[in-house]
Structures are given as structure tokens and as C-alpha cells.
Scaffold this motif. Sequence first.
Motif, PDB file in Angstrom:
ATOM      1  N   UNK A  51       0.833  -1.202   0.000  1.00 40.52           N
ATOM      2  CA  UNK A  51       0.000   0.000   0.000  1.00 40.52           C
ATOM      3  C   UNK A  51       0.870   1.256   0.000  1.00 40.52           C
ATOM      4  N   UNK A  52       1.927   1.257   0.782  1.00 35.07           N
ATOM      5  CA  UNK A  52       2.841   2.405   0.791  1.00 35.07           C
ATOM      6  C   UNK A  52       3.432   2.634  -0.597  1.00 35.07           C
ATOM      7  N   UNK A  53       3.836   1.534  -1.243  1.00 34.29           N
ATOM      8  CA  UNK A  53       4.420   1.657  -2.568  1.00 34.29           C
ATOM      9  C   UNK A  53       3.459   2.176  -3.609  1.00 34.29           C
ATOM     10  N   UNK A  54       2.166   1.870  -3.430  1.00 33.87           N
ATOM     11  CA  UNK A  54       1.154   2.337  -4.371  1.00 33.87           C
ATOM     12  C   UNK A  54       0.676   3.743  -4.059  1.00 33.87           C
ATOM     13  N   UNK A  55       1.057   4.287  -2.916  1.00 35.17           N
ATOM     14  CA  UNK A  55       0.573   5.609  -2.499  1.00 35.17           C
ATOM     15  C   UNK A  55       1.731   6.473  -2.002  1.00 35.17           C
ATOM     16  N   UNK A  56       2.782   6.517  -2.791  1.00 33.77           N
ATOM     17  CA  UNK A  56       3.967   7.270  -2.390  1.00 33.77           C
ATOM     18  C   UNK A  56       3.719   8.769  -2.346  1.00 33.77           C
ATOM     19  N   UNK A  57       2.695   9.240  -3.065  1.00 36.43           N
ATOM     20  CA  UNK A  57       2.427  10.674  -3.099  1.00 36.43           C
ATOM     21  C   UNK A  57       1.739  11.172  -1.835  1.00 36.43           C
TER      22      UNK A  57
ATOM     23  N   UNK B 108       1.171  11.763   2.272  1.00 36.96           N
ATOM     24  CA  UNK B 108       2.029  11.935   3.452  1.00 36.96           C
ATOM     25  C   UNK B 108       1.892  10.728   4.371  1.00 36.96           C
ATOM     26  N   UNK B 109       3.000  10.217   4.841  1.00 38.56           N
ATOM     27  CA  UNK B 109       2.986   9.057   5.733  1.00 38.56           C
ATOM     28  C   UNK B 109       3.776   9.395   6.989  1.00 38.56           C
ATOM     29  N   UNK B 110       3.274   8.933   8.102  1.00 39.38           N
ATOM     30  CA  UNK B 110       4.013   9.028   9.356  1.00 39.38           C
ATOM     31  C   UNK B 110       4.061   7.646   9.983  1.00 39.38           C
ATOM     32  N   UNK B 111       5.003   7.451  10.881  1.00 33.51           N
ATOM     33  CA  UNK B 111       5.081   6.171  11.583  1.00 33.51           C
ATOM     34  C   UNK B 111       3.776   5.919  12.329  1.00 33.51           C
ATOM     35  N   UNK B 112       3.204   6.970  12.875  1.00 32.21           N
ATOM     36  CA  UNK B 112       1.962   6.821  13.630  1.00 32.21           C
ATOM     37  C   UNK B 112       0.815   6.355  12.738  1.00 32.21           C
ATOM     38  N   UNK B 113       0.675   6.966  11.545  1.00 32.81           N
ATOM     39  CA  UNK B 113      -0.430   6.584  10.660  1.00 32.81           C
ATOM     40  C   UNK B 113      -0.233   5.174  10.110  1.00 32.81           C
ATOM     41  N   UNK B 114       1.006   4.815   9.827  1.00 33.79           N
ATOM     42  CA  UNK B 114       1.272   3.474   9.323  1.00 33.79           C
ATOM     43  C   UNK B 114       1.063   2.425  10.412  1.00 33.79           C
ATOM     44  N   UNK B 115       1.430   2.763  11.635  1.00 34.36           N
ATOM     45  CA  UNK B 115       1.191   1.841  12.753  1.00 34.36           C
ATOM     46  C   UNK B 115      -0.301   1.620  12.951  1.00 34.36           C
ATOM     47  N   UNK B 116      -1.097   2.698  12.844  1.00 32.22           N
ATOM     48  CA  UNK B 116      -2.554   2.564  12.963  1.00 32.22           C
ATOM     49  C   UNK B 116      -3.102   1.649  11.860  1.00 32.22           C
ATOM     50  N   UNK B 117      -2.546   1.784  10.664  1.00 35.26           N
ATOM     51  CA  UNK B 117      -3.036   0.980   9.537  1.00 35.26           C
ATOM     52  C   UNK B 117      -2.781  -0.508   9.770  1.00 35.26           C
ATOM     53  N   UNK B 118      -1.701  -0.846  10.425  1.00 32.43           N
ATOM     54  CA  UNK B 118      -1.377  -2.248  10.685  1.00 32.43           C
ATOM     55  C   UNK B 118      -1.850  -2.704  12.065  1.00 32.43           C
ATOM     56  N   UNK B 119      -2.589  -1.840  12.759  1.00 31.27           N
ATOM     57  CA  UNK B 119      -3.148  -2.174  14.077  1.00 31.27           C
ATOM     58  C   UNK B 119      -2.054  -2.561  15.059  1.00 31.27           C
ATOM     59  N   UNK B 120      -0.969  -1.769  15.050  1.00 27.37           N
ATOM     60  CA  UNK B 120       0.118  -1.977  15.993  1.00 27.37           C
ATOM     61  C   UNK B 120       0.393  -0.678  16.721  1.00 27.37           C
ATOM     62  N   UNK B 121       1.058  -0.786  17.839  1.00 21.23           N
ATOM     63  CA  UNK B 121       1.548   0.424  18.482  1.00 21.23           C
ATOM     64  C   UNK B 121       2.697   0.984  17.652  1.00 21.23           C
TER      65      UNK B 121
END
Length: 319
Positions: free
Chosen positions: A220-226, A228-241
Motif C-alpha cells: 500500500x505504501x508503494x502504491x501511495x507514495x504521493x 504523506x505518511x508518518x510512523x503513527x499513521x502506518x502503525x494505525x493501519x497495521x493495528x500496531x503500536x
Amino acid sequence: MLQKVAVVLNDHLAMFEFGVVCEVFGLDRSADGLPLFDFRVCGAEPGKPLTTSSPGITVAPEYGLEELVGADLVAVPAFPIDHGCDPRVVDAVRAASERGATILTVCSGAFLAGQAGLLDGRKCTTHWRYVDRLARDFPLATVDPDVLFVDEGNLITSAGTAAGIDACLHLVRRELGSSVANAIARRMVVPPQRDGGQRQFIERPVVDCSSDSLSETLHWMGENLDLPHTVESLADRTAMSTRTFARRFAAETGTTPVKWLTGQRILLAKQLLEDTDLDLESLAGRCGFGSGALLRHHFQRSVGIAPVEYRRRFGARAS
């Protein structure tokens, strides 16, 4: 222009590394619209079988060393370094280099280039098992143990085994453009360029991800490089702290989410520089850098040249 390719064989040659060169340069892919190389398998005594690293298999080169004359590329596959090099082959490779041929070595083939005097004062690499020996045998060379290949212009040395594929495809990309390299890689079912850049070497190989949750997120990150990503938003997406995500990401990929994203954005920027006429600001937006200045900063740092210079070198060839 890359047209005539001569692969020169030393006794006790390694079959896989020889096969890599044959696979990239020796197959007729003209039906797919790809260039057909004038491919010659050469040896000191044409027709005489040479032993290989595979028991029960011998290879008889069809052509003699005179075919290295006029070759655009001379490829040297691997062989056991303790068996030594045929001095006739060493002399022929040296003469080919002096006439302007590009010399490409796979794995321990670098030792033959060293005996030909081609490593002196230059950067090079070989299989990680042999880097200390290469540095000891050829003290005037600068041996890099941590890369897949080193491009020194008319000398390309690659690390062990599959790194030969990276070096061969890199040379095709350099000389004939990314579209040709990508098409050959697609036929071979290998990535056209592993993680790294056009900076005379690739810094590290791609790491496979064994975690299903992270694989989905990486895709998903690779398909949406445009975006903005943060560690916090990516952690939420994977349901992890945040802490667990960062730790798992580093364990799986060997790097941080920010560095991984930057590397993927650089790869996309290179593709767009080669294949489009987008201005730098538009290109930066497509890649997720936000501004042309930020793109220039990261591109120069990763690739070693400015985006405009990269487009000048590779854009016309790609198109």
C-alpha cells in the motif's frame, strides 16, 4: 552502443555465473522488440572442452580469443581462484580493455581482471568470501565488500552469484535504457533493479518481508507514495503500536519506515525522470517529496547526481 558481447571462459568455470551472462546477453528476444546481441563464447582453445564447477559437465567455447577484438563488452564469469587464470585469457582481456571494451566480471572473475591490471587505482567488488583475498592480492584496488556491484565506467565488477544479474541488467540499463532492461528482467522473472540507485553501485539488496500484515502495508505504501505518511499513521493501519510497528518494520526490512519510503520515492523519481517530461515540482508531488528542493536534496544524496543531470543522461535513452 552495446552490440558485440564476448564471454571469455577460464578453466573450472562456474556454470551459474556463466549462465547469467548467457541469459541476459545470449538469448534471442528480437520477437519481443529487444536488441539481438552478437554473442560469442570464447576461449584460449576453441572447441576444446573446459572443466566446470559442476561435476560431469564440460563447456567447449566455439570461438577463440581473437573474437575479443572489436567486442563492446567482454564478460568474465567466476572460477575457483586457487585454480589460477590462463595467461592467454588474461592477456586477451587486458588487450580488449585497452582497445576500449567494457569488462564485466561476475563474482571471482574480478581476480582475472586484477591479474590483467584492470583493478589498480579503481573501486571493485567480488563475493563476500573473497573480498579480503582480493584486497590482499591487489593492494592498489579499493575493494568494497558491501555492495552488489561497482560501476567504474569501462569496468564493472559484481559480487557473488545473483549479483551478476544485477550488474548485467545495470549495464543494459546504462547503455540501452530502462525499457530494455525492464523487458529482459521481466522475461527472467527478476527485479530490474534492486534497492539502491545509479550511483556506481547498489548499496544493499531488497529484503523479502515474511510478515503478511507488513507485506500488505508495504504494498500500500508503494502504491501511495504521493501521500504523506508518518510512523503513527502506518502503525494505525497495521493495528500496531508505534513502537511495535517500528521494531517489526526494521526487523523485516532492515531499515526504518522513513528511509524505506525515501528509497521507494527515489526509485519512482528516477522512472519519471526517464519516462516523462514532468517539471521538477510536479514530479516531486507525484513522488511524495512535496517540493522540488526536497526532491533535489534526497536525489543528490541517494543517487549522487542531480535530477536534471540524471534526466539528461538517461531520459533520452529511455524514451
